[in-house]
Design an enzyme around this catalytic site. Sequence first.
Site: not given
Ligand code: NAP
Length: 323
Positions: A9, A124, A126, A148
Amino acid sequence: MTKKALITGLTGQDGSYLAELLASKGYQVYGLVRRTSTSSLERISHLGSQVEIVSGDLLDQCSLMDVINDTEPDEIYNLAAQSYVPLSWTQPALTAEYTALGVSRLLESIRRCKPDARFYQASSSEVFGQPDESPQTERTAFRPRNPYGVAKAYAHWMTANYRQHYHLYACCGITYTHESPRRGAEFVFRKITSTAAKIKLGLAKELRLGNLEAKRDWCYAKDAVRAMWLMLQQEKPDDYIIASGETHSVKELVECAFSSVGLSWQDYVSVDPEFYRPDEPVQLIGSIDKIKNQLDWQPEYSFAHLVESMVEYDLKKLTDSQV
Ligand code: NAP
Protein backbone atom coordinates in the site's frame (compact mmCIF):
# COMPACT_ATOMS: atom_id res chain seq x y z
CA MET A 1 23.08 -2.94 10.46
CA THR A 2 20.55 -1.14 8.25
CA LYS A 3 17.03 -2.30 8.96
CA LYS A 4 14.85 -3.29 6.03
CA ALA A 5 11.12 -2.62 5.84
CA LEU A 6 8.55 -3.72 3.29
CA ILE A 7 5.39 -1.62 2.96
CA THR A 8 2.33 -2.81 1.07
CA GLY A 9 0.00 0.00 0.00
CA LEU A 10 2.99 2.27 -0.61
CA THR A 11 1.05 4.39 -3.09
CA GLY A 12 -1.77 5.07 -0.60
CA GLN A 13 -2.05 7.87 1.95
CA ASP A 14 -0.49 6.00 4.90
CA GLY A 15 2.09 4.14 2.82
CA SER A 16 3.60 7.39 1.58
CA TYR A 17 3.90 8.88 5.09
CA LEU A 18 5.24 5.66 6.56
CA ALA A 19 7.87 5.41 3.80
CA GLU A 20 8.97 8.96 4.62
CA LEU A 21 9.19 8.19 8.33
CA LEU A 22 11.15 4.96 7.88
CA ALA A 23 13.53 6.52 5.34
CA SER A 24 14.20 9.35 7.81
CA LYS A 25 15.10 6.73 10.41
CA GLY A 26 17.65 5.17 8.09
CA TYR A 27 15.68 2.12 6.96
CA GLN A 28 16.10 0.53 3.57
CA VAL A 29 12.48 0.86 2.42
CA TYR A 30 10.80 -1.42 -0.12
CA GLY A 31 7.31 -0.63 -1.33
CA LEU A 32 5.01 -3.21 -2.87
CA VAL A 33 3.14 -1.78 -5.86
CA ARG A 34 0.68 -3.60 -8.10
CA ARG A 35 0.75 -3.11 -11.82
CA THR A 36 -1.68 -0.53 -13.18
CA SER A 37 -2.01 0.84 -16.69
CA THR A 38 -1.41 4.40 -15.46
CA SER A 39 1.05 5.47 -12.77
CA SER A 40 -0.20 5.58 -9.17
CA LEU A 41 3.07 6.99 -7.80
CA GLU A 42 1.88 10.59 -7.27
CA ARG A 43 2.06 10.46 -3.45
CA ILE A 44 5.59 9.03 -3.40
CA SER A 45 7.31 10.63 -6.40
CA HIS A 46 9.12 13.10 -4.09
CA LEU A 47 10.81 10.21 -2.28
CA GLY A 48 12.91 9.23 -5.30
CA SER A 49 15.58 6.67 -4.51
CA GLN A 50 14.68 6.62 -0.79
CA VAL A 51 12.20 3.86 -1.63
CA GLU A 52 12.71 0.84 -3.83
CA ILE A 53 9.57 -0.24 -5.62
CA VAL A 54 8.90 -3.96 -5.88
CA SER A 55 6.14 -5.49 -7.92
CA GLY A 56 3.45 -7.62 -6.29
CA ASP A 57 -0.23 -7.97 -5.55
CA LEU A 58 -2.17 -9.12 -2.50
CA LEU A 59 -4.21 -11.29 -4.85
CA ASP A 60 -1.14 -13.28 -5.87
CA GLN A 61 0.55 -15.43 -3.23
CA CYS A 62 3.61 -16.22 -5.39
CA SER A 63 4.34 -12.53 -5.91
CA LEU A 64 4.27 -11.96 -2.14
CA MET A 65 6.60 -14.89 -1.48
CA ASP A 66 9.01 -13.73 -4.18
CA VAL A 67 9.10 -10.19 -2.78
CA ILE A 68 9.73 -11.39 0.78
CA ASN A 69 12.43 -13.83 -0.37
CA ASP A 70 14.13 -11.13 -2.45
CA THR A 71 13.99 -8.28 0.09
CA GLU A 72 14.30 -10.22 3.39
CA PRO A 73 12.58 -7.48 5.40
CA ASP A 74 12.91 -7.09 9.17
CA GLU A 75 9.54 -5.36 9.32
CA ILE A 76 6.48 -5.71 7.10
CA TYR A 77 3.65 -3.18 7.20
CA ASN A 78 0.45 -4.26 5.48
CA LEU A 79 -1.36 -1.07 4.54
CA ALA A 80 -2.80 -2.32 1.25
CA ALA A 81 -6.55 -2.84 1.10
CA GLN A 82 -9.73 -1.92 -0.68
CA SER A 83 -10.23 0.82 1.88
CA TYR A 84 -13.43 2.60 0.84
CA VAL A 85 -16.52 1.51 2.82
CA PRO A 86 -19.23 2.45 0.22
CA LEU A 87 -17.42 0.45 -2.49
CA SER A 88 -17.40 -2.57 -0.20
CA TRP A 89 -21.21 -2.72 -0.61
CA THR A 90 -21.03 -2.73 -4.41
CA GLN A 91 -17.91 -4.95 -4.62
CA PRO A 92 -18.09 -7.13 -1.49
CA ALA A 93 -16.28 -10.14 -2.94
CA LEU A 94 -13.39 -8.06 -4.27
CA THR A 95 -13.16 -6.27 -0.92
CA ALA A 96 -12.88 -9.65 0.81
CA GLU A 97 -10.22 -10.79 -1.67
CA TYR A 98 -8.01 -7.75 -1.02
CA THR A 99 -8.78 -6.79 2.54
CA ALA A 100 -9.39 -10.20 4.12
CA LEU A 101 -7.83 -13.01 2.06
CA GLY A 102 -4.94 -10.78 1.00
CA VAL A 103 -3.86 -10.78 4.64
CA SER A 104 -4.02 -14.58 4.81
CA ARG A 105 -1.77 -14.76 1.76
CA LEU A 106 0.65 -12.31 3.31
CA LEU A 107 0.75 -14.02 6.71
CA GLU A 108 1.28 -17.39 5.07
CA SER A 109 4.07 -15.93 2.92
CA ILE A 110 5.77 -14.52 6.03
CA ARG A 111 5.43 -17.82 7.86
CA ARG A 112 7.02 -19.71 4.99
CA CYS A 113 9.69 -17.23 3.88
CA LYS A 114 10.65 -14.92 6.77
CA PRO A 115 9.04 -16.04 10.05
CA ASP A 116 11.23 -13.72 12.13
CA ALA A 117 9.94 -10.60 10.33
CA ARG A 118 7.80 -8.28 12.43
CA PHE A 119 4.35 -7.71 10.94
CA TYR A 120 1.94 -4.78 11.25
CA GLN A 121 -1.65 -5.20 10.05
CA ALA A 122 -3.76 -2.11 9.36
CA SER A 123 -6.92 -2.95 11.26
CA SER A 124 -9.81 -0.49 11.43
CA SER A 125 -12.36 0.97 13.84
CA GLU A 126 -14.95 -0.32 11.34
CA VAL A 127 -14.54 -3.72 13.04
CA PHE A 128 -16.57 -2.26 15.92
CA GLY A 129 -19.51 -1.27 13.68
CA GLN A 130 -22.25 -0.64 16.24
CA PRO A 131 -20.17 -0.98 19.41
CA ASP A 132 -21.54 -1.89 22.83
CA GLU A 133 -19.48 0.77 24.54
CA SER A 134 -17.94 4.16 24.01
CA PRO A 135 -15.08 4.86 23.90
CA GLN A 136 -13.95 1.55 22.41
CA THR A 137 -10.94 -0.24 23.82
CA GLU A 138 -8.83 -3.16 22.58
CA ARG A 139 -11.30 -5.43 24.40
CA THR A 140 -14.51 -4.06 22.84
CA ALA A 141 -16.46 -6.73 20.91
CA PHE A 142 -16.31 -6.63 17.10
CA ARG A 143 -19.72 -6.04 15.48
CA PRO A 144 -18.86 -4.95 11.92
CA ARG A 145 -21.73 -3.50 9.91
CA ASN A 146 -20.38 -3.39 6.38
CA PRO A 147 -18.36 -5.74 4.12
CA TYR A 148 -15.21 -3.67 4.65
CA GLY A 149 -15.53 -4.01 8.44
CA VAL A 150 -16.17 -7.74 8.11
CA ALA A 151 -13.08 -8.15 5.93
CA LYS A 152 -10.96 -6.15 8.41
CA ALA A 153 -12.29 -8.25 11.31
CA TYR A 154 -11.23 -11.43 9.48
CA ALA A 155 -7.77 -9.96 8.83
CA HIS A 156 -7.48 -8.87 12.45
CA TRP A 157 -8.27 -12.32 13.81
CA MET A 158 -6.03 -14.07 11.32
CA THR A 159 -3.16 -11.84 12.43
CA ALA A 160 -3.87 -12.59 16.10
CA ASN A 161 -4.12 -16.31 15.31
CA TYR A 162 -0.79 -16.40 13.47
CA ARG A 163 0.72 -14.66 16.48
CA GLN A 164 -0.71 -17.22 18.89
CA HIS A 165 -0.38 -20.37 16.80
CA TYR A 166 2.86 -19.78 14.88
CA HIS A 167 4.43 -17.31 17.31
CA LEU A 168 4.91 -14.69 14.62
CA TYR A 169 5.64 -11.18 15.80
CA ALA A 170 2.34 -9.86 14.42
CA CYS A 171 0.34 -6.81 15.59
CA CYS A 172 -2.85 -5.03 14.64
CA GLY A 173 -3.25 -1.28 14.86
CA ILE A 174 -6.97 -0.50 15.11
CA THR A 175 -6.89 2.87 13.43
CA TYR A 176 -9.74 5.33 13.48
CA THR A 177 -10.28 7.70 10.58
CA HIS A 178 -7.12 9.59 9.73
CA GLU A 179 -6.66 12.23 7.11
CA SER A 180 -3.98 14.40 5.51
CA PRO A 181 -3.35 16.48 2.41
CA ARG A 182 -2.75 13.10 0.68
CA ARG A 183 -6.23 11.73 1.49
CA GLY A 184 -8.19 10.30 -1.47
CA ALA A 185 -10.76 12.58 -3.13
CA GLU A 186 -13.70 10.24 -2.41
CA PHE A 187 -13.57 10.64 1.40
CA VAL A 188 -15.90 13.19 3.02
CA PHE A 189 -13.18 15.09 4.89
CA ARG A 190 -11.41 15.69 1.58
CA LYS A 191 -14.63 16.56 -0.19
CA ILE A 192 -15.21 19.30 2.40
CA THR A 193 -11.71 20.82 2.34
CA SER A 194 -11.42 20.74 -1.45
CA THR A 195 -14.91 22.21 -1.98
CA ALA A 196 -14.21 25.02 0.52
CA ALA A 197 -11.06 25.79 -1.50
CA LYS A 198 -12.97 25.63 -4.81
CA ILE A 199 -15.69 27.99 -3.52
CA LYS A 200 -13.02 30.40 -2.30
CA LEU A 201 -11.51 30.44 -5.80
CA GLY A 202 -14.90 30.79 -7.51
CA LEU A 203 -14.69 27.27 -8.97
CA ALA A 204 -17.74 25.90 -7.11
CA LYS A 205 -20.90 27.40 -5.66
CA GLU A 206 -22.18 24.95 -3.07
CA LEU A 207 -21.39 21.92 -0.94
CA ARG A 208 -24.03 19.22 -0.41
CA LEU A 209 -23.51 16.92 2.55
CA GLY A 210 -25.31 14.23 4.55
CA ASN A 211 -25.72 14.25 8.32
CA LEU A 212 -23.91 17.29 9.74
CA GLU A 213 -24.32 15.97 13.27
CA ALA A 214 -22.38 12.74 12.50
CA LYS A 215 -19.26 12.58 14.64
CA ARG A 216 -15.91 10.94 14.00
CA ASP A 217 -12.63 10.42 15.78
CA TRP A 218 -10.22 11.98 13.27
CA CYS A 219 -6.45 12.21 13.47
CA TYR A 220 -3.56 13.12 11.19
CA ALA A 221 -2.05 10.28 9.12
CA LYS A 222 1.46 11.38 10.19
CA ASP A 223 0.53 10.63 13.81
CA ALA A 224 -0.96 7.27 12.83
CA VAL A 225 2.15 6.02 10.99
CA ARG A 226 4.37 7.01 13.93
CA ALA A 227 2.23 4.73 16.11
CA MET A 228 2.57 1.87 13.58
CA TRP A 229 6.34 2.08 13.70
CA LEU A 230 6.40 2.27 17.51
CA MET A 231 4.26 -0.87 17.73
CA LEU A 232 6.92 -2.91 15.92
CA GLN A 233 9.73 -1.67 18.19
CA GLN A 234 8.37 -3.34 21.33
CA GLU A 235 9.69 -6.48 22.97
CA LYS A 236 6.37 -8.30 22.56
CA PRO A 237 3.77 -7.99 19.79
CA ASP A 238 0.39 -6.61 20.80
CA ASP A 239 -2.68 -4.84 19.37
CA TYR A 240 -3.39 -1.17 19.97
CA ILE A 241 -6.05 1.39 19.18
CA ILE A 242 -4.65 4.33 17.21
CA ALA A 243 -6.99 7.30 17.48
CA SER A 244 -7.20 10.91 18.58
CA GLY A 245 -9.42 10.01 21.54
CA GLU A 246 -11.82 12.88 20.76
CA THR A 247 -14.69 13.33 18.33
CA HIS A 248 -15.71 16.23 16.12
CA SER A 249 -18.91 16.61 14.12
CA VAL A 250 -19.09 17.13 10.37
CA LYS A 251 -20.53 20.56 11.20
CA GLU A 252 -17.39 21.49 13.18
CA LEU A 253 -15.27 20.31 10.28
CA VAL A 254 -17.27 22.43 7.83
CA GLU A 255 -17.06 25.48 10.10
CA CYS A 256 -13.31 25.12 10.47
CA ALA A 257 -12.69 24.57 6.73
CA PHE A 258 -14.78 27.54 5.59
CA SER A 259 -13.55 29.92 8.28
CA SER A 260 -9.94 29.08 7.34
CA VAL A 261 -10.63 30.69 3.93
CA GLY A 262 -12.64 33.57 5.42
CA LEU A 263 -16.10 32.26 4.43
CA SER A 264 -19.26 31.57 6.39
CA TRP A 265 -20.27 27.92 5.85
CA GLN A 266 -24.01 28.62 6.21
CA ASP A 267 -23.93 30.51 2.90
CA TYR A 268 -22.76 27.48 0.91
CA VAL A 269 -23.57 24.19 2.66
CA SER A 270 -26.86 22.33 2.25
CA VAL A 271 -27.98 19.01 3.68
CA ASP A 272 -28.97 16.35 1.17
CA PRO A 273 -30.49 13.09 2.51
CA GLU A 274 -28.96 11.33 -0.52
CA PHE A 275 -25.61 11.53 1.26
CA TYR A 276 -26.80 10.05 4.55
CA ARG A 277 -24.85 6.91 5.35
CA PRO A 278 -27.30 4.01 5.89
CA ASP A 279 -25.02 2.29 8.38
CA GLU A 280 -23.92 5.39 10.34
CA PRO A 281 -21.77 4.06 13.19
CA VAL A 282 -22.75 4.96 16.75
CA GLN A 283 -20.17 7.13 18.55
CA LEU A 284 -16.98 5.61 17.19
CA ILE A 285 -14.31 7.00 19.49
CA GLY A 286 -11.13 5.23 20.46
CA SER A 287 -9.67 5.01 23.94
CA ILE A 288 -5.96 5.71 23.61
CA ASP A 289 -5.14 4.78 27.21
CA LYS A 290 -3.25 1.61 26.28
CA ILE A 291 -1.03 3.09 23.57
CA LYS A 292 -0.44 6.22 25.65
CA ASN A 293 0.58 4.28 28.74
CA GLN A 294 2.56 1.48 27.09
CA LEU A 295 4.13 3.17 24.04
CA ASP A 296 4.09 6.78 25.19
CA TRP A 297 2.24 7.75 21.99
CA GLN A 298 -0.30 10.49 21.58
CA PRO A 299 -1.29 12.66 18.63
CA GLU A 300 0.90 15.68 17.95
CA TYR A 301 -1.39 17.43 15.46
CA SER A 302 -4.69 19.08 16.43
CA PHE A 303 -7.99 18.77 14.56
CA ALA A 304 -7.84 22.46 13.55
CA HIS A 305 -4.29 22.05 12.20
CA LEU A 306 -5.38 19.04 10.17
CA VAL A 307 -8.33 20.85 8.59
CA GLU A 308 -6.37 24.00 7.86
CA SER A 309 -3.41 22.17 6.33
CA MET A 310 -5.73 20.26 4.00
CA VAL A 311 -7.58 23.40 2.88
CA GLU A 312 -4.26 25.16 2.35
CA TYR A 313 -2.99 22.24 0.26
CA ASP A 314 -6.19 22.16 -1.81
CA LEU A 315 -6.04 25.91 -2.42
CA LYS A 316 -2.44 25.68 -3.62
CA LYS A 317 -3.09 22.70 -5.85
CA LEU A 318 -6.11 24.33 -7.47
CA THR A 319 -4.30 27.64 -7.92
CA ASP A 320 -1.25 25.92 -9.46
CA SER A 321 -3.43 23.96 -11.87
CA GLN A 322 -4.99 27.21 -13.15
CA VAL A 323 -1.66 28.83 -13.98
P1 NAP B 1 -5.52 4.04 0.57
O1 NAP B 1 -5.03 5.43 0.41
O2 NAP B 1 -6.84 3.64 -0.01
O3 NAP B 1 -4.39 3.06 -0.02
C1 NAP B 1 -4.62 1.71 -0.23
C2 NAP B 1 -3.39 1.10 -0.85
O4 NAP B 1 -3.62 -0.31 -1.07
C3 NAP B 1 -2.99 1.69 -2.19
O5 NAP B 1 -1.59 1.84 -2.23
C4 NAP B 1 -3.42 0.61 -3.18
O6 NAP B 1 -2.66 0.58 -4.36
C5 NAP B 1 -3.13 -0.63 -2.35
N1 NAP B 1 -3.79 -1.85 -2.85
C6 NAP B 1 -5.11 -2.04 -3.01
N2 NAP B 1 -5.34 -3.27 -3.47
C7 NAP B 1 -4.12 -3.88 -3.60
C8 NAP B 1 -3.69 -5.16 -4.02
N3 NAP B 1 -4.56 -6.09 -4.44
N4 NAP B 1 -2.38 -5.45 -4.01
C9 NAP B 1 -1.49 -4.52 -3.61
N5 NAP B 1 -1.82 -3.28 -3.22
C10 NAP B 1 -3.13 -2.97 -3.21
O7 NAP B 1 -5.57 3.65 2.12
P2 NAP B 1 -4.96 4.43 3.39
O8 NAP B 1 -5.89 5.52 3.76
O9 NAP B 1 -3.53 4.70 3.13
O10 NAP B 1 -5.11 3.33 4.52
C11 NAP B 1 -4.05 2.38 4.77
C12 NAP B 1 -4.63 1.16 5.45
O11 NAP B 1 -5.24 1.54 6.68
C13 NAP B 1 -5.71 0.46 4.64
O12 NAP B 1 -5.61 -0.93 4.89
C14 NAP B 1 -7.01 0.98 5.24
O13 NAP B 1 -8.06 0.06 5.06
C15 NAP B 1 -6.60 1.12 6.70
N6 NAP B 1 -7.35 2.13 7.43
C16 NAP B 1 -7.34 3.41 6.98
C17 NAP B 1 -8.04 4.40 7.69
C18 NAP B 1 -8.03 5.84 7.23
O14 NAP B 1 -8.79 6.62 7.79
N7 NAP B 1 -7.19 6.22 6.28
C19 NAP B 1 -8.73 4.05 8.86
C20 NAP B 1 -8.71 2.73 9.29
C21 NAP B 1 -7.99 1.78 8.58
P3 NAP B 1 -3.12 1.37 -5.73
O15 NAP B 1 -2.46 2.72 -5.66
O16 NAP B 1 -2.59 0.50 -6.80
O17 NAP B 1 -4.62 1.46 -5.71
